[in-house]
Motif scaffolding. Structure first.
Motif, short mmCIF file in Angstrom:
data_model
loop_
_atom_site.label_atom_id
_atom_site.label_comp_id
_atom_site.label_asym_id
_atom_site.label_seq_id
_atom_site.Cartn_x
_atom_site.Cartn_y
_atom_site.Cartn_z
N VAL A 119 22.86 50.54 37.91
CA VAL A 119 23.84 51.36 37.24
C VAL A 119 25.38 50.80 37.89
CG1 VAL A 119 25.03 53.56 37.66
CG2 VAL A 119 22.51 53.17 37.26
N VAL A 120 25.13 50.38 39.30
CA VAL A 120 26.66 49.53 39.70
C VAL A 120 26.94 48.44 38.93
CG1 VAL A 120 27.72 48.46 41.65
CG2 VAL A 120 26.21 50.58 41.97
N PHE A 121 25.99 47.56 38.51
CA PHE A 121 26.23 46.48 37.69
C PHE A 121 26.60 46.47 36.35
CE2 PHE A 121 24.93 42.97 35.07
CZ PHE A 121 25.35 41.81 35.41
N VAL A 122 26.25 47.62 35.65
CA VAL A 122 26.47 47.92 34.39
C VAL A 122 27.86 48.52 34.49
CG1 VAL A 122 26.21 49.39 32.36
CG2 VAL A 122 23.99 48.35 33.38
N ALA A 123 28.47 49.43 35.34
CA ALA A 123 29.73 49.97 35.47
C ALA A 123 30.77 48.76 35.69
CB ALA A 123 29.56 50.95 36.71
N ALA A 124 30.45 47.90 36.55
CA ALA A 124 31.14 46.90 36.84
C ALA A 124 31.40 45.93 35.71
CB ALA A 124 30.53 45.89 38.11
N LEU A 125 30.22 45.65 34.95
CA LEU A 125 30.32 44.84 33.72
C LEU A 125 31.22 45.56 32.75
CD1 LEU A 125 29.35 42.16 32.32
CD2 LEU A 125 27.63 43.74 31.57
N THR A 126 30.96 47.04 32.53
CA THR A 126 31.68 47.62 31.76
C THR A 126 33.36 47.68 31.94
OG1 THR A 126 29.95 49.08 31.24
CG2 THR A 126 32.10 49.78 30.24
N ALA A 127 33.67 47.85 33.13
CA ALA A 127 34.95 47.66 33.76
C ALA A 127 35.31 46.41 33.45
CB ALA A 127 35.09 48.06 35.23
N LEU A 128 34.85 45.34 33.87
CA LEU A 128 35.55 44.09 33.65
C LEU A 128 35.66 43.84 32.06
CD1 LEU A 128 33.59 41.48 35.78
CD2 LEU A 128 35.87 42.26 36.08
N ALA A 162 38.26 36.51 29.92
CA ALA A 162 36.81 36.97 29.92
C ALA A 162 35.85 35.94 30.51
CB ALA A 162 36.36 36.81 28.36
N VAL A 163 36.01 34.77 30.55
CA VAL A 163 35.09 33.77 31.25
C VAL A 163 35.09 34.07 32.74
CG1 VAL A 163 34.52 31.47 31.53
CG2 VAL A 163 34.64 32.37 29.33
N PHE A 164 36.20 33.88 33.10
CA PHE A 164 36.75 34.19 34.65
C PHE A 164 36.32 35.55 34.97
CE2 PHE A 164 39.86 35.45 37.84
CZ PHE A 164 39.21 34.40 38.89
N ALA A 165 36.40 36.46 34.27
CA ALA A 165 35.89 37.95 34.59
C ALA A 165 34.45 37.99 34.81
CB ALA A 165 36.56 38.85 33.81
N PHE A 166 33.65 37.35 33.81
CA PHE A 166 32.29 37.48 34.17
C PHE A 166 31.76 36.74 35.43
CE2 PHE A 166 28.18 35.85 33.40
CZ PHE A 166 27.41 36.71 33.32
N LEU A 167 32.69 35.46 35.72
CA LEU A 167 32.16 34.69 36.59
C LEU A 167 32.26 35.37 37.92
CD1 LEU A 167 31.37 31.46 36.84
CD2 LEU A 167 33.63 30.94 37.30
N LEU A 168 33.36 36.12 38.02
CA LEU A 168 33.53 36.89 39.46
C LEU A 168 32.27 37.83 39.40
CD1 LEU A 168 37.18 38.17 39.34
CD2 LEU A 168 35.88 36.43 40.85
N LEU A 169 32.00 38.47 38.41
CA LEU A 169 30.89 39.54 38.52
C LEU A 169 29.49 38.68 38.98
CD1 LEU A 169 29.99 42.32 38.49
CD2 LEU A 169 29.22 41.92 35.83
N HIS A 170 29.13 37.82 38.24
CA HIS A 170 27.93 36.68 38.46
C HIS A 170 27.93 35.95 39.83
CE1 HIS A 170 24.76 34.92 36.67
NE2 HIS A 170 25.00 33.64 36.85
N VAL A 171 29.02 35.92 40.40
CA VAL A 171 29.08 35.32 41.72
C VAL A 171 28.38 36.61 42.48
CG1 VAL A 171 30.53 34.62 43.74
CG2 VAL A 171 30.84 33.69 41.57
#
Lengths: 164, 227
Positions: free
Chosen positions: A6-15, A68-77
């Motif tokens: 849920v935390v991951f999905v919330a963070a992804l949605t926010a990004l 978009a790529v940078f934002a996802f990269l942050l989450l992925h790290v």
């Protein structure tokens, strides 16, 4: 869904929301700088869908895909770093990557990466070589075509497990 | 003849904005303005040469900066929107104050400064530098690129495409005695490094110049000169 998922999905949605807002900001900035009450939608007001303005569109798309790529990269790290805490938690979050909505997201992300890469290489080429305006536009067409072909091929591979 | 609805952005909010004019084929936007001025003498706009040589009549037609004297009116269009150039202060109606544009233009020392020892004094027709010089020499300082550039219009610290294009045409000439000073000028803040590859200028130039390419060339020379 587990709490971590849920935390991951919330963070992804926010990004994703952040990326959408940034894209809207970029588009709005283009309108504010060239204030106009011209007829047509806001899309028309940035630039015509003509070959003359195609590089202006590329600039807007390059910015949006870059963020978009940078934002996802942050989450992925962060989600990859979970492995150092606990392999079980890592597996828990990474189960999401196999779901249908995430696979669609991955396809879109891949398109963004491809366009940003090919257009970025085009810009480097423009910077180091003497390239005419017409050639620069043709190179952009090539970048878009490569993005479409490679993105579609990758999407088939990514979506195949859920479609099957 | 066809009736055409014309909307004009006026500086006076009380002034008439909507007009109808009879147009035939071919009609230029400037012809429309001249026809409208006969019905409303308070309508203000600039023009001079009428043959795309002076750059005086630049306005925005349906949002795009163009030369009014060389832009044909499309018969059958649902209307025409005429606005003053963006990124420059409006003096009245379609007339803008071009001081920011001229100031940037002057700051690159846009005049030729011959070297005392320049040889040859005349460039041969097949001289390789001619290609770079002539690619930007058609500029008529109309300001269309300034309006189309997101940076020049937004922050006047950027010299803008026209001034940098002019600097390139001079710096490309081996007989130019001010090349080093010019490269130093365009390497400062607000110079070539401020260009973000938007290419609005190249899409808008009514003379078909590619100012973005001139800026990139100037940037390469600046880096090559260690600026």
């Amino acid at each position: 869904m587990s709490a971590l998922q849920v935390v991951f999905v919330a963070a992804l949605t926010a990004l994703l929301l952040g990326v959408v807002l940034f894209s809207a900001f970029t588009v709005r900035a283009a309108l504010v700088v060239r204030p106009t009450t011209a007829r047509g939608s806001w899309l028309v007001r940035i630039g015509r869908a003509s070959n003359r303005d195609v590089q202006r569109w590329a600039f807007v798309a390059h910015r949006a895909t870059g963020v978009a790529v940078f934002a996802f990269l942050l989450l992925h790290v962060f989600d990859v770093a979970l492995f150092t805490l606990s392999p079980a938690r890592f597996d828990d979050v990474h189960e999401l990557y196999g779901t249908a909505p995430m696979r669609v997201f991955e396809c879109l992300l891949f398109f963004a990466i491809l366009f940003h890469t090919f257009n970025g290489l085009r810009l480097v080429l423009l910077d180091v070589a003497e390239i005419r305006l017409s050639t620069a536009r043709r190179l952009l067409h090539v970048a878009v075509a490569l993005t479409a072909v490679a993105g579609t091929a990758a999407s088939v591979v990514i979506l195949k497990p859920v479609v099957a | 003849m066809t009736a055409l609805a014309v909307e004009i952005e006026r500086s006076d909010s009380e002034a008439r904005r909507h007009f109808t004019v009879e147009v035939g084929e071919p009609t230029m936007v400037l012809d429309v303005l001249l026809a409208l001025q006969r019905t409303d003498a308070s309508l203000a706009f600039r023009y001079s040469c009428r043959v795309a040589m002076c750059g005086t009549c630049t306005i925005r037609v349906d949002g795009r900066p163009v030369l009014a004297c060389r832009t044909p009116v499309l018969l059958g269009a649902d209307g025409l929107l005429l606005e003053p150039l963006a990124g420059l202060p409006v003096v009245r109606d379609l007339i803008v104050d071009t001081t920011p544009f001229s100031t940037a233009w002057r700051s690159v020392e846009p005049w030729f400064t011959p070297r005392a020892d320049a040889e040859p004094r005349v460039l041969a027709a097949d001289d390789p530098s001619r290609e770079a010089i002539e690619s930007g020499l058609d500029c008529i300082s109309c300001g269309a690129c300034w309006t189309a550039c997101d940076l020049a219009g937004a922050e006047h610290r950027f010299l803008g495409p026209a001034a940098l294009n002019r600097a390139m045409t001079l710096a490309a000439d081996a007989r130019d005695g001010a090349r080093d000073r010019r490269l130093r000028l365009v390497s400062q803040e607000g110079g070539v490094t401020r260009c973000h590859y938007i290419h609005g200028c190249s899409g808008a130039c009514p003379k078909g110049i590619d100012p973005a390419a001139s800026i990139r060339r100037l940037r390469r020379w600046s880096i090559g000169a260690g600026r």
